[in-house]
Design a protein around this motif. Structure first.
Motif, PDB file in Angstrom:
ATOM      1  N   LEU A  95      46.154 105.245  16.145  1.00 56.68           N
ATOM      2  CA  LEU A  95      44.960 104.277  15.922  1.00 56.68           C
ATOM      3  C   LEU A  95      44.101 105.098  15.368  1.00 56.68           C
ATOM      4  O   LEU A  95      43.056 104.555  15.236  1.00 56.68           O
ATOM      5  CB  LEU A  95      44.648 103.611  17.027  1.00 56.68           C
ATOM      6  N   ARG A  96      43.837 106.157  14.990  1.00 54.65           N
ATOM      7  CA  ARG A  96      43.222 107.129  14.309  1.00 54.65           C
ATOM      8  C   ARG A  96      43.154 106.071  12.744  1.00 54.65           C
ATOM      9  O   ARG A  96      43.952 105.910  12.169  1.00 54.65           O
ATOM     10  CB  ARG A  96      43.586 108.739  14.076  1.00 54.65           C
ATOM     11  N   PRO A  97      41.651 106.924  12.051  1.00 53.95           N
ATOM     12  CA  PRO A  97      41.872 106.301  11.079  1.00 53.95           C
ATOM     13  C   PRO A  97      42.713 107.057   9.956  1.00 53.95           C
ATOM     14  O   PRO A  97      42.872 108.273   9.784  1.00 53.95           O
ATOM     15  CB  PRO A  97      40.010 106.811  10.387  1.00 53.95           C
TER      16      PRO A  97
ATOM     17  N   GLU B  49      42.697  97.987  20.841  1.00 51.23           N
ATOM     18  CA  GLU B  49      42.407  98.364  19.848  1.00 51.23           C
ATOM     19  C   GLU B  49      42.911  98.368  18.495  1.00 51.23           C
ATOM     20  O   GLU B  49      42.773  98.431  17.319  1.00 51.23           O
ATOM     21  CB  GLU B  49      42.523 100.048  20.604  1.00 51.23           C
ATOM     22  N   ALA B  50      44.240  98.104  19.271  1.00 53.49           N
ATOM     23  CA  ALA B  50      45.708  98.175  17.858  1.00 53.49           C
ATOM     24  C   ALA B  50      44.270  96.651  16.755  1.00 53.49           C
ATOM     25  O   ALA B  50      44.658  96.788  15.747  1.00 53.49           O
ATOM     26  CB  ALA B  50      47.433  97.123  17.802  1.00 53.49           C
ATOM     27  N   LEU B  51      43.647  95.558  17.365  1.00 55.23           N
ATOM     28  CA  LEU B  51      43.953  94.264  16.701  1.00 55.23           C
ATOM     29  C   LEU B  51      42.784  94.235  15.749  1.00 55.23           C
ATOM     30  O   LEU B  51      42.538  93.660  14.828  1.00 55.23           O
ATOM     31  CB  LEU B  51      43.194  93.078  17.744  1.00 55.23           C
ATOM     32  N   ALA B  52      41.817  95.792  16.044  1.00 55.12           N
ATOM     33  CA  ALA B  52      41.247  96.374  14.906  1.00 55.12           C
ATOM     34  C   ALA B  52      41.807  96.830  13.975  1.00 55.12           C
ATOM     35  O   ALA B  52      41.420  97.005  12.186  1.00 55.12           O
ATOM     36  CB  ALA B  52      39.597  97.358  14.988  1.00 55.12           C
ATOM     37  N   HIS B  53      42.668  97.526  13.978  1.00 50.52           N
ATOM     38  CA  HIS B  53      43.714  97.288  13.075  1.00 50.52           C
ATOM     39  C   HIS B  53      44.317  96.245  11.542  1.00 50.52           C
ATOM     40  O   HIS B  53      45.489  95.808  12.199  1.00 50.52           O
ATOM     41  CB  HIS B  53      44.139  98.964  13.206  1.00 50.52           C
TER      42      HIS B  53
ATOM     43  N   GLN C  34      48.158  91.430  13.631  1.00 47.01           N
ATOM     44  CA  GLN C  34      49.093  90.414  13.711  1.00 47.01           C
ATOM     45  C   GLN C  34      49.793  90.511  14.550  1.00 47.01           C
ATOM     46  O   GLN C  34      50.612  89.821  15.747  1.00 47.01           O
ATOM     47  CB  GLN C  34      49.969  89.613  12.475  1.00 47.01           C
ATOM     48  N   ALA C  35      51.382  91.782  14.594  1.00 48.71           N
ATOM     49  CA  ALA C  35      51.825  92.289  15.936  1.00 48.71           C
ATOM     50  C   ALA C  35      51.572  91.961  16.576  1.00 48.71           C
ATOM     51  O   ALA C  35      51.618  91.781  17.706  1.00 48.71           O
ATOM     52  CB  ALA C  35      52.783  93.649  15.205  1.00 48.71           C
ATOM     53  N   ALA C  36      49.924  92.488  17.116  1.00 50.03           N
ATOM     54  CA  ALA C  36      49.589  93.044  18.537  1.00 50.03           C
ATOM     55  C   ALA C  36      48.834  91.528  18.830  1.00 50.03           C
ATOM     56  O   ALA C  36      48.865  91.237  20.489  1.00 50.03           O
ATOM     57  CB  ALA C  36      47.972  94.061  18.690  1.00 50.03           C
ATOM     58  N   VAL C  37      48.404  91.143  17.896  1.00 49.25           N
ATOM     59  CA  VAL C  37      47.988  89.332  18.794  1.00 49.25           C
ATOM     60  C   VAL C  37      49.662  88.395  19.997  1.00 49.25           C
ATOM     61  O   VAL C  37      49.131  88.242  20.391  1.00 49.25           O
ATOM     62  CB  VAL C  37      48.284  88.356  18.334  1.00 49.25           C
ATOM     63  N   HIS C  38      50.739  89.192  19.060  1.00 51.02           N
ATOM     64  CA  HIS C  38      51.667  88.479  19.146  1.00 51.02           C
ATOM     65  C   HIS C  38      52.741  89.356  21.341  1.00 51.02           C
ATOM     66  O   HIS C  38      52.709  88.767  21.502  1.00 51.02           O
ATOM     67  CB  HIS C  38      53.336  88.431  18.559  1.00 51.02           C
ATOM     68  N   ALA C  39      52.180  90.783  20.490  1.00 58.60           N
ATOM     69  CA  ALA C  39      52.201  91.155  21.534  1.00 58.60           C
ATOM     70  C   ALA C  39      51.972  91.212  23.207  1.00 58.60           C
ATOM     71  O   ALA C  39      52.430  90.751  24.468  1.00 58.60           O
ATOM     72  CB  ALA C  39      52.257  93.535  21.463  1.00 58.60           C
ATOM     73  N   LEU C  40      50.232  90.701  22.766  1.00 57.78           N
ATOM     74  CA  LEU C  40      49.454  90.442  23.835  1.00 57.78           C
ATOM     75  C   LEU C  40      49.886  89.317  24.131  1.00 57.78           C
ATOM     76  O   LEU C  40      50.090  89.135  25.764  1.00 57.78           O
ATOM     77  CB  LEU C  40      47.922  90.820  23.384  1.00 57.78           C
ATOM     78  N   ALA C  41      50.493  88.302  23.935  1.00 63.03           N
ATOM     79  CA  ALA C  41      50.325  87.113  24.387  1.00 63.03           C
ATOM     80  C   ALA C  41      51.595  87.368  24.796  1.00 63.03           C
ATOM     81  O   ALA C  41      52.728  86.294  26.276  1.00 63.03           O
ATOM     82  CB  ALA C  41      51.103  86.367  22.921  1.00 63.03           C
ATOM     83  N   ARG C  42      53.195  87.955  25.119  1.00 61.70           N
ATOM     84  CA  ARG C  42      54.286  88.388  25.079  1.00 61.70           C
ATOM     85  C   ARG C  42      53.266  88.941  26.696  1.00 61.70           C
ATOM     86  O   ARG C  42      54.826  88.742  28.030  1.00 61.70           O
ATOM     87  CB  ARG C  42      54.949  89.204  24.487  1.00 61.70           C
ATOM     88  N   ILE C  43      52.382  89.711  27.167  1.00 58.96           N
ATOM     89  CA  ILE C  43      52.314  90.065  29.149  1.00 58.96           C
ATOM     90  C   ILE C  43      51.651  89.187  29.700  1.00 58.96           C
ATOM     91  O   ILE C  43      50.437  88.538  29.315  1.00 58.96           O
ATOM     92  CB  ILE C  43      51.067  90.826  28.097  1.00 58.96           C
TER      93      ILE C  43
END
Length: 191
Positions: A138-140, A169-173, A178-187
């Motif tokens: 997640l570093r620049p 944190e990945a949502l800011a990248h 999009q993948a982070a949104v889906h991953a969070l929805a599965r938790i």
């Protein structure tokens, strides 16, 4: 014939130049003959890979060390075949080795298959290793977006609440959002 074995057999046949040794290794049902290839000096890489793969999918733990070395190889096809065999090997050391490879910052360019293997194994080491690997990605300007994406998708598949902070944190990248949104929805338990 298993698709992974078929693909490896075709690739190793090409690498061997269609040698009789290749045809013998591809056809033999003798685990001792295959295991000997792993310890005999001077064996070509294609022969070691083919022997280790065949032993690994058969559950023969003598293939473990060779498969772990191949899991971290610069050739993605070798990594993929090693991951396939390690997932079927049933060796309790596999998850620990995959976690060490996934989190090795000096070899991060080759971490994609260890990350995917950890997700497939669903071992206790998987979530901490994926969190560590993703945090570093997640570093620049990090060039390893495929590894980061595999971590995000894997953490979603594993569904462990410990992954929520790093996924947020990945949502800011943009490449991961999009993948982070889906991953969070599965938790379980939401964001």
């Amino acid at each position: 014939m298993d698709e992974a074995l078929r693909s490896l057999t075709e690739r190793s046949r090409t690498e061997s130049g269609g040698s009789p040794v290749h045809e013998r290794l591809a056809a033999t049902d003798d685990p001792e003959e295959l295991a000997a290839v792993l310890t005999e000096p001077g064996q070509p890489l294609w022969a070691r890979e083919l022997a280790a793969f065949r032993l690994g999918v058969a559950g023969d733990r003598r293939s473990f060390e060779t498969l772990v070395l191949l899991l971290n190889h610069r050739d993605a096809q070798r990594c993929a075949s090693a991951a396939h065999a390690l997932a079927r090997l049933g060796d309790p050391r596999t998850a620990r080795a995959a976690a060490a490879l996934a989190t090795n910052e000096l070899r991060v360019a080759y971490a994609l298959h260890p990350v995917r293997l950890l997700v497939e194994l669903r071992a206790p080491e998987a979530v901490p290793a994926l969190i560590t690997t993703l945090q570093r990605r997640l570093r620049p300007h990090d060039p390893y977006r495929k590894v980061a994406l595999a971590c995000v998708e894997g953490l979603g598949a594993l569904g462990d609440p410990r992954a929520r902070p790093v996924l947020n944190e990945a949502l800011a990248h943009p490449a991961l959002a999009q993948a982070a949104v889906h991953a969070l929805a599965r938790i379980p338990g939401g964001r």
